[in-house]
Design an enzyme around this catalytic site. Structure first.
Site, PDB file in Angstrom:
ATOM      1  N   ALA A  29       0.830  -1.210   0.000  1.00  0.00           N
ATOM      2  CA  ALA A  29       0.000   0.000   0.000  1.00  0.00           C
ATOM      3  C   ALA A  29       0.858   1.250   0.000  1.00  0.00           C
ATOM      4  O   ALA A  29       2.082   1.180   0.075  1.00  0.00           O
ATOM      5  CB  ALA A  29      -0.927  -0.007   1.211  1.00  0.00           C
ATOM      6  N   ASN A  30       0.199   2.388  -0.104  1.00  0.00           N
ATOM      7  CA  ASN A  30       0.835   3.696  -0.032  1.00  0.00           C
ATOM      8  C   ASN A  30       0.394   4.391   1.242  1.00  0.00           C
ATOM      9  O   ASN A  30      -0.671   4.095   1.767  1.00  0.00           O
ATOM     10  CB  ASN A  30       0.387   4.555  -1.217  1.00  0.00           C
ATOM     11  CG  ASN A  30       1.292   4.386  -2.417  1.00  0.00           C
ATOM     12  OD1 ASN A  30       2.500   4.364  -2.296  1.00  0.00           O
ATOM     13  ND2 ASN A  30       0.686   4.270  -3.569  1.00  0.00           N
ATOM     14  N   ARG A  31       1.158   5.370   1.656  1.00  0.00           N
ATOM     15  CA  ARG A  31       0.755   6.195   2.787  1.00  0.00           C
ATOM     16  C   ARG A  31      -0.202   7.262   2.304  1.00  0.00           C
ATOM     17  O   ARG A  31       0.214   8.248   1.727  1.00  0.00           O
ATOM     18  CB  ARG A  31       1.970   6.913   3.353  1.00  0.00           C
ATOM     19  CG  ARG A  31       2.652   6.179   4.433  1.00  0.00           C
ATOM     20  CD  ARG A  31       3.782   7.019   4.992  1.00  0.00           C
ATOM     21  NE  ARG A  31       4.886   6.150   5.349  1.00  0.00           N
ATOM     22  CZ  ARG A  31       4.865   5.349   6.403  1.00  0.00           C
ATOM     23  NH1 ARG A  31       3.817   5.323   7.200  1.00  0.00           N
ATOM     24  NH2 ARG A  31       5.875   4.560   6.654  1.00  0.00           N
TER      25      ARG A  31
END
Ligand code: C5P
Length: 219
Positions: A29-31
């Site tokens: 995932a991404n932040r």
């Protein structure tokens, strides 16, 4: 107040991260908190637009007056965005994972004694903004974001071209800025006409100004 310059207009907004499965319990995932994207969806709705918010996994409440489509993976986000076309406005704010695991494991990957960590084969995800920016049903106003840690301006310009966007909202997300996951934002607007720098604002204020910019562009 009371003015609805986007009445009768439709908008698609993407927000949040995407989760790309490794196996049933793990993901890449991404932040991204989704705060900026959700605020933009709300701001467009306040100006009268009929908004579809395609959101990755976030802990935020659904903005009022907005249709929310929840997705996990980039592929699903793209399908949901394409399903919402045609639209007058597209604002792609999601922090889409650039890569996904080519073949996610159907079962939880087990630690194998003596074997070390499993290799992960990655493959590229679709670029949703670029797809929309070059689509036969391209919305009249296409806006993208550029989260950069260096060369914010020049990278934004390249992105404007490559993605087929009318506007790139560029921000410096270096850890020391506290923007990623934070409540405030400091952005530069990059268009074919040039660059405009906004002061540091709350993400809601950025959203409000951006909705005004879009309304202006459509009149
Ligand atoms: O290329 P980069 O990820 O920096 O571009 C950021 C912009 O493109 C954002 O507007 C983001 O929502 C969008 N994007 C997308 N699909 C991707 C990657 C980025 O829509 N796969």
């Amino acid at each position: 107040g009371g003015k609805k310059p986007l009445a009768g207009r439709t908008a698609i907004v993407t927000s949040g991260p995407t989760h790309e499965p490794i196996d049933p319990v793990r993901y890449i995932a991404n932040r991204s908190s989704g705060r900026q994207g959700h605020a933009i969806a709300a701001a467009l709705a306040r100006l009268g637009a009929k908004v579809t918010l395609v959101s990755g996994p976030v802990t935020l409440p659904d903005p009022s007056g907005v249709t929310v489509v929840e997705v996990e993976r980039a592929d699903d986000m793209l399908q949901a965005v394409l399903a919402a076309l045609p639209a007058d406005i597209a604002v792609m704010v999601a922090a889409v994972a650039d890569w996904r695991v080519a073949t996610p494991n159907a079962e939880k990957i087990k630690k194998q004694p003596g074997e070390g960590p499993p290799p992960l084969m990655l493959t590229e995800n679709p670029d949703i903004l670029k797809t929309v920016g070059h689509h036969a049903k391209r919305p009249k106003v296409v806006v993208g974001f550029a989260a950069e840690t260096q060369d914010v301006e020049s990278n934004g310009r390249v992105k404007l071209q490559k993605k087929g966007a009318d506007l790139i909202v560029a921000n410096d997300v270096s850890p020391e800025t506290g923007i990623m996951g934070g409540t405030r934002n400091s952005v530069k607007l990059i268009t074919a006409a040039g660059i405009e720098e906004w002061p540091e604002l709350s993400k809601e204020e950025v959203a409000g100004r951006l909705a005004d910019w879009i309304a202006e562009k459509l009149t």
